[in-house]
Write a protein that holds these residues in place. Structure first.
Motif, mmCIF file in Angstrom:
data_model
loop_
_atom_site.group_PDB
_atom_site.id
_atom_site.type_symbol
_atom_site.label_atom_id
_atom_site.label_comp_id
_atom_site.label_asym_id
_atom_site.label_seq_id
_atom_site.Cartn_x
_atom_site.Cartn_y
_atom_site.Cartn_z
ATOM 1 N N VAL A 24 0.823 -1.322 0.014
ATOM 2 C CA VAL A 24 0.158 -0.043 0.058
ATOM 3 C C VAL A 24 0.870 1.119 0.027
ATOM 4 C CG1 VAL A 24 -1.596 0.975 1.267
ATOM 5 C CG2 VAL A 24 -1.923 -1.371 1.339
ATOM 6 N N ARG A 25 0.555 2.211 -0.897
ATOM 7 C CA ARG A 25 1.397 3.409 -1.048
ATOM 8 C C ARG A 25 0.824 4.447 0.058
ATOM 9 N NH1 ARG A 25 5.161 5.814 -3.595
ATOM 10 N NH2 ARG A 25 5.529 3.983 -5.005
ATOM 11 N N ILE A 26 1.638 4.713 0.912
ATOM 12 C CA ILE A 26 1.235 5.981 1.885
ATOM 13 C C ILE A 26 2.210 7.066 1.462
ATOM 14 C CG2 ILE A 26 1.343 6.529 4.412
ATOM 15 C CD1 ILE A 26 -0.727 4.482 3.302
ATOM 16 N N PHE A 27 1.804 8.077 0.724
ATOM 17 C CA PHE A 27 2.437 9.131 0.407
ATOM 18 C C PHE A 27 3.641 8.492 -0.615
ATOM 19 C CE2 PHE A 27 0.836 10.791 4.696
ATOM 20 C CZ PHE A 27 -0.272 11.379 4.161
ATOM 21 N N ASP A 28 4.858 8.591 -0.238
ATOM 22 C CA ASP A 28 5.857 8.461 -1.296
ATOM 23 C C ASP A 28 6.527 7.242 -1.356
ATOM 24 O OD1 ASP A 28 6.945 8.862 1.099
ATOM 25 O OD2 ASP A 28 8.675 10.447 0.618
ATOM 26 N N LYS A 29 5.920 6.320 -0.291
ATOM 27 C CA LYS A 29 6.772 4.999 -0.074
ATOM 28 C C LYS A 29 5.528 3.711 0.055
ATOM 29 C CE LYS A 29 10.154 2.447 2.546
ATOM 30 N NZ LYS A 29 11.052 2.800 3.738
ATOM 31 N N GLU A 30 5.679 2.495 -0.434
ATOM 32 C CA GLU A 30 4.882 1.400 -0.131
ATOM 33 C C GLU A 30 5.260 0.677 1.127
ATOM 34 O OE1 GLU A 30 5.141 -0.983 -3.897
ATOM 35 O OE2 GLU A 30 3.418 0.278 -4.683
ATOM 36 N N TYR A 31 4.365 -0.055 1.731
ATOM 37 C CA TYR A 31 4.409 -0.775 2.901
ATOM 38 C C TYR A 31 3.099 -1.633 2.996
ATOM 39 C CZ TYR A 31 6.102 3.779 4.487
ATOM 40 O OH TYR A 31 6.800 5.029 4.914
ATOM 41 N N SER A 32 3.734 -2.845 3.795
ATOM 42 C CA SER A 32 2.758 -4.150 3.600
ATOM 43 C C SER A 32 3.003 -4.521 5.104
ATOM 44 C CB SER A 32 3.147 -4.851 2.763
ATOM 45 O OG SER A 32 4.414 -5.516 2.866
ATOM 46 N N GLY A 33 2.078 -5.453 5.558
ATOM 47 C CA GLY A 33 2.168 -6.353 6.723
ATOM 48 C C GLY A 33 2.166 -5.284 7.988
ATOM 49 N N LYS A 34 3.176 -5.571 9.046
ATOM 50 C CA LYS A 34 3.313 -4.926 10.193
ATOM 51 C C LYS A 34 3.715 -3.515 9.840
ATOM 52 C CE LYS A 34 6.199 -4.893 14.279
ATOM 53 N NZ LYS A 34 6.842 -3.801 14.059
ATOM 54 N N GLU A 35 4.675 -3.325 8.701
ATOM 55 C CA GLU A 35 5.197 -1.878 8.479
ATOM 56 C C GLU A 35 3.860 -0.896 8.176
ATOM 57 O OE1 GLU A 35 8.139 -1.819 5.432
ATOM 58 O OE2 GLU A 35 9.845 -2.220 6.778
ATOM 59 N N LEU A 36 2.953 -1.543 7.454
ATOM 60 C CA LEU A 36 1.801 -0.679 7.098
ATOM 61 C C LEU A 36 1.081 -0.186 8.367
ATOM 62 C CD1 LEU A 36 -0.141 0.430 4.921
ATOM 63 C CD2 LEU A 36 -1.532 -1.715 5.159
ATOM 64 N N TYR A 37 0.987 -1.063 9.281
ATOM 65 C CA TYR A 37 0.210 -0.683 10.603
ATOM 66 C C TYR A 37 1.382 0.260 11.262
ATOM 67 C CZ TYR A 37 -3.228 -4.692 10.867
ATOM 68 O OH TYR A 37 -4.070 -5.452 10.783
ATOM 69 N N ASP A 38 2.238 0.090 11.144
ATOM 70 C CA ASP A 38 3.341 1.143 11.965
ATOM 71 C C ASP A 38 3.276 2.556 11.369
ATOM 72 O OD1 ASP A 38 4.025 -0.859 13.772
ATOM 73 O OD2 ASP A 38 5.757 -1.489 12.764
ATOM 74 N N VAL A 39 3.290 2.442 9.890
ATOM 75 C CA VAL A 39 3.147 3.746 9.369
ATOM 76 C C VAL A 39 1.977 4.570 9.627
ATOM 77 C CG1 VAL A 39 2.714 2.965 6.812
ATOM 78 C CG2 VAL A 39 4.243 5.263 7.385
ATOM 79 N N LEU A 40 0.998 3.674 9.370
ATOM 80 C CA LEU A 40 -0.411 4.640 9.537
ATOM 81 C C LEU A 40 -0.508 4.888 11.083
ATOM 82 C CD1 LEU A 40 -2.682 1.955 7.875
ATOM 83 C CD2 LEU A 40 -2.083 4.324 6.953
ATOM 84 N N GLU A 41 -0.071 4.371 12.049
ATOM 85 C CA GLU A 41 -0.056 4.778 13.465
ATOM 86 C C GLU A 41 0.700 5.906 13.580
ATOM 87 O OE1 GLU A 41 0.965 3.165 17.820
ATOM 88 O OE2 GLU A 41 0.032 1.760 16.548
ATOM 89 N N HIS A 42 1.945 5.845 12.929
ATOM 90 C CA HIS A 42 2.711 7.130 13.138
ATOM 91 C C HIS A 42 2.070 8.448 12.493
ATOM 92 C CE1 HIS A 42 6.558 9.343 12.378
ATOM 93 N NE2 HIS A 42 6.102 9.658 10.949
ATOM 94 N N TYR A 43 1.448 8.170 11.333
ATOM 95 C CA TYR A 43 0.865 9.443 10.900
ATOM 96 C C TYR A 43 -0.574 9.714 11.630
ATOM 97 C CZ TYR A 43 3.840 10.005 6.894
ATOM 98 O OH TYR A 43 4.878 10.350 6.027
ATOM 99 N N ALA A 44 -1.120 8.892 12.243
ATOM 100 C CA ALA A 44 -2.339 9.258 12.984
ATOM 101 C C ALA A 44 -1.866 9.993 14.088
ATOM 102 C CB ALA A 44 -2.981 7.907 13.483
ATOM 103 N N ARG A 45 -0.996 9.604 14.949
ATOM 104 C CA ARG A 45 -0.543 10.707 16.020
ATOM 105 C C ARG A 45 -0.164 11.908 15.392
ATOM 106 N NH1 ARG A 45 -0.303 7.342 20.594
ATOM 107 N NH2 ARG A 45 -0.457 5.048 20.230
ATOM 108 N N LYS A 46 0.663 11.894 14.561
ATOM 109 C CA LYS A 46 0.979 13.238 13.890
ATOM 110 C C LYS A 46 -0.307 14.259 13.778
ATOM 111 C CE LYS A 46 5.373 12.749 11.820
ATOM 112 N NZ LYS A 46 6.102 13.607 12.589
#
Length: 651
Positions: free
Chosen positions: A428-450
């Protein structure tokens, strides 16, 4: 031993300045490791159903009844055991009933207190005295500790207990002591609570649930899509705010916003009356409960429902256009309408509109808010951001919550891990990079907190947009469907357009290798690990089971929300994980607290053994146990340093 190790041990030496102090702590910690593992309680998809939530919290999903049964077995009648259980759940209310019925309250107090002492002793046996002492109510801390532990220097323990209890009764404090014991038993029965998502929406009292959770002694929360929606609203995302108000209006719960949180909806009321005064708003009927809704508000609430829904579609359209990387252009539907013909084109097919009265939509620029709508939105955003109680609750969600949690060998999350059809993790592309699995959860939570905390405007805007993305994007782990067909459900009669195809996860989760793949992705390779999953109601009445892959995956959303119960056939699943294994409880609908106290009616729950361990689990088998063992290693190093003279004892 390196410099860093010496520095760390010198810091530890301030807490344990002598060999005896360090050695005593090692002995204490070693003793804790051998205690039985504390009971964990898992609950999910509460959806504002406060009464049912409160009752299941009070009875520990049957854990208190099981403790009473273990302690008294056949020595008490079924009715007596039921009365003790209801007393422990609702001591103040039950006592009022008993005072009216009992002729000799003194005898009742003596018998009841002895029974409560036995239950409390059993419940406290898996904790250190120190932990139990911290849980004691201040007013009765000494009395309860004496009754639980006794005095080694007193030969006749029974006489000693009688003397204490008689003194309590004589001084008129017996009822308060009964309440204190009941509260303590509930506190000790469940050591830790997990809420696996969706506290908010549909039911009328999420604010009361949040108040209760904030008072709980030990809790964590895995965010559900409805929780994230409210988090986005509290952070000031206008699209999230519009969704929150629309859902509250749809289920007849605008009082949650106005009375529960004190959010001023008058600007929306005035706007709705002005623009939709003569509009019957037939499409925007409410799914309210007749026993909990003032019918005189229906017409106004339907107009507000329509007004905020149109605002929502405009705001979401703006967001989709601003974030093409979200890949949601196919959900831009306002510009696909032909109001003269009364039709709309969805995925290449033309459908008649059930409602084509849109006085605020300019078809030349359908996603632009009218000046009046823009004013309403601005006022609502201000109201949500400045709502002190809402902000307190949402900060608690951020502090105690996360998108997933690994705890004592189990993986907890709401929704799904996004998969491709072939069983690979979806990128899944989140802004300028693709993530999957655990990394997808981690990046979404990172931005949610921001989105909630950041003071950098650009980063905060990214976070605000991600909070909405998590709410309804096809690639969101907590949504897990290809689209949210809100527009179609309002305006298109053809139910084929209402379908929201699920992520392949929901088909693949029947395969044990997929479940193992997910566990491994999150760092769990123990054969006794489990996934505990909320979000999708288990349709028990159709024969669906919440237990998948030989018990490795447990879906514990069985329909807390009354809106789901006709579909699920039950009123929710909860899970207990104690030192003996995993127990799944399927609950029948709860009538009321009054019925429970008056008639002794508990929630009828069906227990299902998911896993029974041959060797009882201890604290040593838990995450806390791992930390304790690490502390023991450090303390042993400190002892060695003392004995070698590397660090000098402080007498």
């Amino acid at each position: 031993m390196g410099t860093a190790d010496i520095r760390y041990l010198k810091g530890l030496a301030k807490q344990y300045p002598t060999i005896p102090a360090a050695a005593t702590e090692i002995i204490n910690l070693q003793a804790i490791l051998s205690l039985p593992k504390g009971t964990e309680h898992f609950i999910t998809d509460i959806h504002g159903e406060y009464d049912q939530f409160q009752h299941i919290m009070k009875n520990g999903s049957g854990a208190i009844k099981r403790k009473i049964e273990e302690e008294f077995c056949n020595s008490l009648s079924v009715a007596e055991k039921k009365n003790i259980a209801i007393l422990i759940y609702y001591p103040e209310l039950k006592l009022k009933q008993i005072v009216k019925q009992e002729e000799n309250m003194e005898d009742w107090y003596k018998v009841t207190l002895y029974r409560l002492i036995r239950i409390c002793k059993s419940a406290s046996s898996k904790y250190t005295r120190s932990k139990v002492r911290k849980a004691l109510p201040k007013d009765f801390a000494y009395v309860i500790e004496e009754l639980l532990t006794g005095r080694p220097d007193v030969a006749d323990q029974e006489a000693y207990y009688n003397e204490i209890i008689n003194s309590v009764i004589r001084t008129g404090r017996a009822s308060e002591l009964v309440v204190a014991f009941c509260n303590l038993i509930r506190r000790l029965i469940v050591d830790h609570l997990h809420v696996v998502g969706d506290i908010y929406d549909r039911g009328p009292y999420p604010n009361l649930i949040m108040d209760t959770l904030m008072e709980h002694h030990s809790v964590d929360i895995q965010w559900g899509n409805h929780d994230v929606l409210w988090m986005g609203a509290a952070a000031g995302n206008p699209a999230c705010i519009a969704n929150v108000i629309r859902i509250s209006a749809k289920y007849g719960n605008l009082n949650t916003l106005e009375d529960g949180y004190g959010i001023n909806l008058i600007p929306l009321v005035r706007f709705a009356l002005d623009k939709y005064e003569k509009d019957p708003c037939d499409v925007f009927h409410l799914d309210y409960r007749e026993d909990e809704y003032d019918i005189k508000d229906v017409q106004l609430d339907e107009k507000m429902h329509k007004a905020i829904t149109i605002i929502q579609f405009k705001l979401e359209g703006q967001l989709m256009k601003r974030r093409p990387e979200f890949q949601m252009e196919h959900r831009l539907l306002l510009d696909k309408m032909d109001l003269e013909k009364g039709t709309v084109v969805v995925e290449g097919k033309t459908y008649p509109l059930k409602d084509a009265c849109f006085p605020t939509i300019d078809m030349k620029n359908p996603y632009e808010l009218s000046p009046e709508e823009a004013d309403v939105v601005e006022r609502l955003v201000t109201a949500f951001i400045n709502c002190e109680k809402l902000q307190k609750h949402i900060r608690f969600l951020f502090t105690k919550g996360s998108l997933y949690k690994v705890y004592n060998g189990n993986l907890l999350y709401h929704g799904c891990v996004p998969f491709n059809e072939d069983g690979s993790f979806k990128k899944v592309r989140i802004f300028d990079k693709e993530y999957s699995g655990k990394e997808l959860y981690d990046v979404l939570e990172h931005y949610a907190r921001k989105g909630y905390y950041s003071i950098d405007s650009a980063e905060k805007q990214k976070g605000l947009d991600i909070l909405w993305f998590i709410w309804q994007n096809a690639n969101s782990p907590v949504f897990g469907k290809s689209k949210m067909t809100t527009f179609e459900r309002y305006f298109i009669a053809d139910k084929a357009t209402h379908k929201e195809p699920k992520n392949p996860y929901y088909r693949l989760l029947e395969q044990e290798e997929i479940v193992n793949k997910i566990l491994k992705e999150f760092g769990l390779e123990d054969p006794d690990s489990h996934i505990i999953n909320g979000h999708v109601p288990v349709e028990t009445k159709r024969g669906e089971s919440p237990v998948k892959c030989n018990g490795k995956l447990l879906i514990i959303d069985g329909g807390f929300s009354k809106a789901y119960q006709p579909k699920t056939g039950i009123a929710g699943y909860t899970l207990i994980y104690n030192s003996y294994g995993l127990l799944l409880a399927a609950h029948e609908p709860f009538e009321s607290v009054e019925k429970a106290v008056q008639d002794g009616n508990d929630i009828h729950s069906h227990m299902m053994l998911v896993q029974h361990v041959n060797l009882r689990k201890t604290v040593a088998d838990t995450d806390v146990g791992k930390e304790i063992r690490e502390n023991i290693v450090d303390l042993e190093k400190l002892l060695c340093a003392y004995r070698e003279g590397t660090i000098v004892e402080r007498q």
